[in-house]
Motif scaffolding. Structure first.
Motif, PDB file in Angstrom:
ATOM      1  N   ILE A 143     -12.193   5.446   6.808  1.00 59.20           N
ATOM      2  CA  ILE A 143     -12.199   5.873   8.213  1.00 59.20           C
ATOM      3  C   ILE A 143     -10.947   5.308   8.886  1.00 59.20           C
ATOM      4  O   ILE A 143     -10.814   4.092   9.054  1.00 59.20           O
ATOM      5  N   ASP A 144     -10.030   6.174   9.254  1.00 58.61           N
ATOM      6  CA  ASP A 144      -8.772   5.756   9.856  1.00 58.61           C
ATOM      7  C   ASP A 144      -8.940   5.508  11.357  1.00 58.61           C
ATOM      8  O   ASP A 144      -9.646   6.249  12.044  1.00 58.61           O
ATOM      9  N   THR A 145      -8.275   4.472  11.837  1.00 56.72           N
ATOM     10  CA  THR A 145      -8.288   4.135  13.266  1.00 56.72           C
ATOM     11  C   THR A 145      -6.845   4.043  13.746  1.00 56.72           C
ATOM     12  O   THR A 145      -6.286   2.944  13.824  1.00 56.72           O
ATOM     13  N   PRO A 146      -6.206   5.172  14.052  1.00 57.80           N
ATOM     14  CA  PRO A 146      -4.787   5.154  14.453  1.00 57.80           C
ATOM     15  C   PRO A 146      -4.540   4.251  15.658  1.00 57.80           C
ATOM     16  O   PRO A 146      -5.177   4.389  16.699  1.00 57.80           O
ATOM     17  N   VAL A 147      -3.629   3.322  15.480  1.00 49.76           N
ATOM     18  CA  VAL A 147      -3.245   2.394  16.552  1.00 49.76           C
ATOM     19  C   VAL A 147      -1.744   2.179  16.462  1.00 49.76           C
ATOM     20  O   VAL A 147      -1.122   2.472  15.442  1.00 49.76           O
ATOM     21  N   ARG A 168      -1.000  -6.555  15.304  1.00 55.04           N
ATOM     22  CA  ARG A 168      -2.354  -6.737  14.786  1.00 55.04           C
ATOM     23  C   ARG A 168      -3.386  -6.839  15.908  1.00 55.04           C
ATOM     24  O   ARG A 168      -4.583  -6.710  15.654  1.00 55.04           O
ATOM     25  N   THR A 169      -2.962  -7.082  17.149  1.00 54.10           N
ATOM     26  CA  THR A 169      -3.926  -7.191  18.246  1.00 54.10           C
ATOM     27  C   THR A 169      -4.238  -5.840  18.885  1.00 54.10           C
ATOM     28  O   THR A 169      -5.115  -5.757  19.740  1.00 54.10           O
ATOM     29  N   SER A 170      -3.524  -4.778  18.514  1.00 55.04           N
ATOM     30  CA  SER A 170      -3.793  -3.467  19.110  1.00 55.04           C
ATOM     31  C   SER A 170      -5.078  -2.892  18.528  1.00 55.04           C
ATOM     32  O   SER A 170      -5.425  -3.124  17.381  1.00 55.04           O
ATOM     33  N   ASP A 171      -5.804  -2.165  19.352  1.00 56.89           N
ATOM     34  CA  ASP A 171      -7.014  -1.493  18.900  1.00 56.89           C
ATOM     35  C   ASP A 171      -7.137  -0.144  19.596  1.00 56.89           C
ATOM     36  O   ASP A 171      -6.292   0.218  20.417  1.00 56.89           O
ATOM     37  N   MET A 221      -1.412   2.599   8.155  1.00 61.53           N
ATOM     38  CA  MET A 221      -2.570   3.083   8.901  1.00 61.53           C
ATOM     39  C   MET A 221      -3.735   2.100   8.814  1.00 61.53           C
ATOM     40  O   MET A 221      -4.183   1.736   7.722  1.00 61.53           O
ATOM     41  N   ALA A 222      -4.239   1.661   9.967  1.00 64.61           N
ATOM     42  CA  ALA A 222      -5.406   0.786   9.998  1.00 64.61           C
ATOM     43  C   ALA A 222      -6.653   1.602   9.661  1.00 64.61           C
ATOM     44  O   ALA A 222      -6.827   2.726  10.144  1.00 64.61           O
ATOM     45  N   HIS A 223      -7.546   1.031   8.828  1.00 64.63           N
ATOM     46  CA  HIS A 223      -8.739   1.761   8.436  1.00 64.63           C
ATOM     47  C   HIS A 223      -9.816   0.810   7.951  1.00 64.63           C
ATOM     48  O   HIS A 223      -9.565  -0.374   7.721  1.00 64.63           O
ATOM     49  N   TYR A 224     -11.032   1.337   7.820  1.00 66.83           N
ATOM     50  CA  TYR A 224     -12.123   0.598   7.193  1.00 66.83           C
ATOM     51  C   TYR A 224     -12.872   1.557   6.285  1.00 66.83           C
ATOM     52  O   TYR A 224     -12.598   2.764   6.258  1.00 66.83           O
ATOM     53  N   TYR A 225     -13.808   1.038   5.514  1.00 63.32           N
ATOM     54  CA  TYR A 225     -14.590   1.857   4.596  1.00 63.32           C
ATOM     55  C   TYR A 225     -16.064   1.769   4.957  1.00 63.32           C
ATOM     56  O   TYR A 225     -16.588   0.689   5.239  1.00 63.32           O
ATOM     57  N   GLY A 269     -16.903  11.504  13.776  1.00 63.12           N
ATOM     58  CA  GLY A 269     -15.790  12.163  13.087  1.00 63.12           C
ATOM     59  C   GLY A 269     -14.502  11.387  13.150  1.00 63.12           C
ATOM     60  O   GLY A 269     -13.513  11.787  12.545  1.00 63.12           O
ATOM     61  N   GLY A 270     -14.473  10.269  13.915  1.00 63.59           N
ATOM     62  CA  GLY A 270     -13.277   9.453  13.998  1.00 63.59           C
ATOM     63  C   GLY A 270     -12.077  10.237  14.482  1.00 63.59           C
ATOM     64  O   GLY A 270     -12.166  11.105  15.358  1.00 63.59           O
ATOM     65  N   ALA A 271     -10.921   9.948  13.906  1.00 62.28           N
ATOM     66  CA  ALA A 271      -9.685  10.624  14.291  1.00 62.28           C
ATOM     67  C   ALA A 271      -9.540  11.985  13.630  1.00 62.28           C
ATOM     68  O   ALA A 271      -8.540  12.665  13.844  1.00 62.28           O
ATOM     69  N   ASN A 272     -10.546  12.398  12.850  1.00 65.09           N
ATOM     70  CA  ASN A 272     -10.499  13.722  12.213  1.00 65.09           C
ATOM     71  C   ASN A 272     -10.850  14.844  13.187  1.00 65.09           C
ATOM     72  O   ASN A 272     -10.723  16.018  12.839  1.00 65.09           O
ATOM     73  N   VAL A 273     -11.316  14.500  14.385  1.00 66.85           N
ATOM     74  CA  VAL A 273     -11.693  15.512  15.366  1.00 66.85           C
ATOM     75  C   VAL A 273     -10.965  15.254  16.679  1.00 66.85           C
ATOM     76  O   VAL A 273     -10.506  14.136  16.947  1.00 66.85           O
TER      77      VAL A 273
END
Length: 526
Positions: A53-57, A62-65, A99-103, A183-187
């Motif tokens: 799951i990508d979280t575009p920042v 590293r402090t950006s969210d 790209m910042a992401h988690y699983y 849907g995260g950044a996919n939508v």
């Protein structure tokens, strides 16, 4: 390209795992839909599939969210699930693009997977592919702990990591769960904010819920129904999924300060179709009031996330500290904000009375929070401006081509009409009349094309000038970087070159703010 990289990563993981970590189960028991982003081995030859799951920042900080809107509109159960603003960031970074992401688990934890974690190596079956149910929060946490320990001991290198430090299995936070389910950044943001992710057909095509046309009160194997835009299955219905943190009620747009009991998300086979949504949540007591044992309802289940701690190394810890002071202690970069925070810092340093110093510290914290919120809104607005500029670039270029085609066609008609009127043509009077009518129709269309071109150019010019004068080059680069990630994730990578063209036009105008309208027109059409 990403699927190829992930496939290679999975192959490397499996080849490096010990014999005890080899996957022998058929794929239908751990990834029935096929194509998971990450596969982790389990005891007994089992496996578990995960989605990235990508979280575009903005990169490099590293402090950006990522700011997101979660929850549901309406006040029916507002203290539970009303709209709120939240922030999210994945703890892993892609070595290729940063790209910042988690699983997160592609499916809910199944009975056979849980049995394998407990050392039961019976042959997997379709009956064992139903979600593991009747779990307490403590059972789910212990299962994640056991899986982490086994992986680190029996399959070193299988878990994704950062700077050589492996991640660990845990329950998802509410933000991680809801962001992925929506849907995260996919939508698109407008789609993300809807009650459910896009559903084509009926809810029963995506969720096992209450009713004769769906679950009929019985748990069904995972992965039989359609997935969401992020590739997750069975996020609605089935078993209700336990969350990591305790329940907090909604205090008009934020979580209230008092923690409560256990939180579940997603509904279950006992939920009606109309009750299923991405924002709905439920609180349960952690312990039963009569027997004092952990609450473990028949509908309780789990879906794991792979997490990573922040300070994975001394270098990372130092980088986080430096970024924190740069972003928060100095107010985030705007001159006016820096002046305010510098003034407060000076007053705090000079104040000797404890009570006054405490009030100044509180004011400093509030000022920092407001600065951060403005920065998040500013980034969001700038992304919208760049997106609008990219679309206008496309429209203007299409309009230019359409005007050119219509102009050439009219010139051809004018020549044919002139020849016919001079007696040099070979058409009769009725054909000449038809030519004249068609020419008039073309002219009307050309006039409309020119009006549309002029209107689009006025919008483009105002957008470009506003963006160039209101935002710094660094802000533009940051916003463009995030927007490019979002466009590629949502399947609209064709707009990326246009967005970059718009950025180039802004830079050219910023370097020459005396540029005339004809000069701006040449910029966009080149």
């Amino acid at each position: 390209m990403r699927s190829i990289v992930l496939a290679c990563a999975v192959a490397a993981i499996l080849s490096s795992a010990s014999q005890a970590a080899q996957i022998t189960w058929d794929e239908r028991f751990w990834d029935p839909a096929g194509g998971a982003d990450l596969i982790l081995p389990l005891p007994c030859g089992a496996a578990m599939a995960f989605q990235r799951i990508d979280t575009p920042v903005p990169g490099g900080d590293r402090t950006s969210d990522r700011a997101v809107q979660l929850g549901l509109a309406g006040t029916g159960a507002g203290w539970i699930d009303y709209l709120r603003r939240a922030f999210i960031r994945g703890g892993f970074s892609d070595p290729a693009d940063g790209m910042a992401h988690y699983y997160i688990g592609r499916y809910e934890l199944t009975r056979d997977q849980l049995a394998a974690l407990d050392g039961d190596c019976s042959r997997p079956t379709m009956r064992g592919r139903v979600p593991a149910s009747g779990l307490s929060w403590f059972d789910a946490v212990d299962a994640a702990r056991g899986m982490t320990e086994w992986l680190r001991q029996e399959a070193p290198g299988a878990l994704p990591g950062e700077e050589g430090v492996p991640g660990y299995l845990r329950l998802p936070t509410e933000e991680e769960w809801e962001y992925a389910v929506r849907g995260g950044a996919n939508v698109e943001e407008s789609v993300f904010n809807q009650r459910t992710f896009p559903i084509e057909g009926a809810m029963r095509d995506y969720a096992w819920h209450q009713g004769a046309e769906s679950a009929r009160g019985t748990l069904r194997p995972v992965g039989l129904l359609a997935g969401n835009p992020a590739g997750l299955h069975d996020v609605y219905g089935g078993v209700e999924e336990l969350m990591l943190e305790p329940f907090h009620m909604n205090a008009l747009g934020r979580f209230h300060g008092q923690p409560g009991g256990v939180v579940t998300r997603g509904g279950s086979i006992l939920s009606r179709a109309a009750e299923l949504s991405s924002g709905a949540r439920q609180e349960f007591p952690a312990y039963g009031p009569s027997d004092g044992k952990p609450v473990a309802l028949d509908t309780f289940g789990a879906r794991f996330v792979i997490g990573i701690h922040l300070a994975v190394s001394t270098g990372r810890s130092n980088a986080l500290s430096a970024a924190w002071f740069d972003r928060f202690a100095r107010g985030g970069g705007a001159d006016a904000d820096e002046s305010l925070t510098d003034l407060l810092d000076s007053l705090i340093a000079d104040e000797l009375e404890y009570a006054k110093r405490t009030r100044l510290e509180a004011a400093r914290l509030k000022a920092t929070e407001e600065i951060r919120e403005r920065a998040a809104n500013r980034l969001k607005t700038l992304k919208a401006l760049i997106m609008g500029g990219a679309v206008l670039v496309q429209f203007l270029r299409e309009d230019k081509n359409q005007v050119a085609l219509a102009t050439n066609a009219i010139e051809a008609f004018d020549k044919a009409i002139e020849e016919a009127e001079d007696g040099r043509g070979i058409i009769d009077a009725s054909e000449l009349e038809r030519l004249i009518r068609r020419r008039e129709k073309l002219q009307a269309g050309l006039d409309n094309d020119r009006k549309r071109f002029a209107l689009n150019f006025v919008s483009y010019e105002r957008n470009m000038v506003t963006t160039a004068t209101e935002y710094e080059a660094g802000e533009l680069d940051e916003a463009l970087d995030v927007l490019v990630q979002e466009l590629e994730l949502s399947g609209r990578s064709g707009l990326v070159p246009l967005a970059r063209d718009f950025q180039s036009d802004i830079a050219a105008y910023a370097a020459n703010p005396a540029m005339t309208t004809p000069g701006i027109l040449r910029l966009v059409l080149e």
